[in-house]
Design an enzyme around this catalytic site. Sequence first.
Site: not given
Length: 228
Positions: A55, A85, A103
């Site tokens: 990621r 988020q 998050h």
Amino acid sequence: MNLVFFTGAGISAESGLRTFRDSDGLWEEYKIEDVATPEAFARDPGLVLHFYNQRREQVLNARPNAAHRTIAELEEQFDVHVVTQNIDDLHERAGSSHVIHLHGEIRKARSTKDPRSVTEINGSTLLLGDRCPLGSQLRPHIVWFGEEVPMLDKAAEVVKQADVLVVVGSSLQVYPAASLIHCTSAGCPLHVVDPSDVESGSVHVTHWNEKASSGLPRLASWLKEKYG
Ligand code: APR
């Protein structure tokens, strides 16, 4: 005029970053319980570190799109806060000054001994054996499923002050984050920018049924016209 944006993975989709629940989403390829829970990290830290290294690599290679830039540019006329988020830093790289990450942040690492010890990750990989100053294994500074959302109260305070709330690119399916849209003051207009239908449960919602990169510039013009 306090303008608050609540953003999800969809705002970064046109920057090439995958969402989670669309047909080609990350949760179609990976199981949440294998890569995004504290139990997963305890069971197979190498797999979890690898998932977030992938990621992170993609975030480093991505660039903010017109939606991120439009939100940043609105700071010239309004008090703008972003509650996201997303774990990417595309809002910051587009120039947004007030960003709350519900998050976590993919470019930061956290001590497994002291969660307050958070450091920037240089480059794209965090590996087994990378240790914090206290000598414990570093973990991604990400809020995994089942973990506390430390920024929730601060985000609720921001949403409460909103004169207008705009949801961009979120399916509003993950709690407690999604509950924030109900923290607005009575009568606060809600706008949703999303090519799909999103159930917001709000009576004051206006749906801009399109992608973020075209919807945000249109919405920005409308906001300047109405509130500028
Ligand atoms: N522009 C705007 N919205 C888009 C675009 C786009 N180009 N492409 C997709 N979307 C919308 C989808 O229609 C969907 O409503 O973005 C939303 C993406 O929803 P999710 O994949 O569920 O992402 P998100 O809502 O951010 O997920 C919340 O779930 O897995 C956890 O921690 C993860 O933060 C994430 C949380």
